[in-house]
Design an enzyme around this catalytic site. Structure first.
Site: not given
Length: 258
Positions: A65, A109, A112, A132
């Protein structure tokens, strides 16, 4: 919608979405995820498209992200905006088959997002991870859930708690990716796989995808019954009659997607 962060292409019956933020290793900003969702919705509605490939660059599928964009958000900011759910999940809601073609980094992300796709074909330089924990937070787009289902508790705990990266060979051994191909062949192999799927009966392919997804969302008994009913329902399609008649007549089927 104008696309500033993705490139969209069509290859006959295959749609291709390329994440395109080279200066940030395809970090997933809000605008990118909105554009990706828009492109997926258009491919969903396009009867000419039978499958989609989602890819990035040779250096990165997506490095995570966009931390610079999200670092100052408050709890109420992310909660009220339904951050992640509102835009990222379009990949998991897409009804046609979607293949992630991953080269380079697929972290946070990015990992994911790849797991939201139906399966992953990766290049030999691919690296997957959920780092993360190093930022004082946890995976928020399915990293603790999908990864655990795909590779098991021990390896998921290892990756989520230490933040270490998993290379292509380990990812294949663990069941995270379906196959590894040379970097130079990645896009062609992914498009070839998508084209193979796109030639088949669209409704039957969608039923098959739905049934496989059910396998890790319910009990075995309920999953078997779900599969059985979908199997029964294919006998109401013209494509099932054509497919089985073609087999009996030793010819190639001509599916009508009905």
């Amino acid at each position: 919608m104008a696309y500033n962060n993705i490139i969209v292409e069509t290859h006959d019956a295959v749609g291709l979405i390329r994440l395109n933020r080279p200066n940030s290793l395809n970090a997933l900003c809000q605008e990118l995820t909105e554009e990706m969702g828009d492109a997926l919705k258009k491919f969903e509605q396009d009867d000419a498209i039978g499958a989609v490939v989602l890819t990035g660059s040779s250096k990165a599928f997506a490095a995570g992200a966009d931390i610079k964009e999200m670092k100052d958000r408050s709890y109420m900011d992310v909660y009220q905006a339904d951050f992640i759910t509102a835009t990222w999940e379009e990949a998991s809601r897409f009804r046609k088959p979607i293949i992630a073609a991953v080269a380079g980094f697929a972290l946070g992300g990015g990992c994911e997002l790849a797991m939201m796709c139906d399966f992953i074909i990766c290049a030999d330089n691919a690296k997957f991870g959920q780092p993360e924990i190093n930022l004082g937070t946890i995976p928020g787009a399915g990293g603790t859930q999908r990864l655990t289902r795909f590779v098991g508790k021990s390896k998921a705990m290892d990756m989520c708690l230490t933040g270490r990266m998993m290379g292509a060979e380990e990812a294949e051994r663990a069941g995270l990716v379906s196959r590894i191909v040379p970097l130079d062949d990645l896009e062609d192999e992914a498009i070839k796989a998508a084209a193979t799927i796109a030639k088949l009966s669209r409704p039957t392919v969608m039923m098959c995808k739905e049934s496989v997804n059910k396998a890790y969302e319910t009990t075995l008994r309920e999953g078997i019954m779900f599969e059985r009913r979908l199997f029964h329902s294919t006998f109401a399609t013209e494509d099932q009659k054509e497919g089985m008649n073609a087999f009996a007549e030793k010819r190639s089927p001509s599916f009508k997607n009905k």
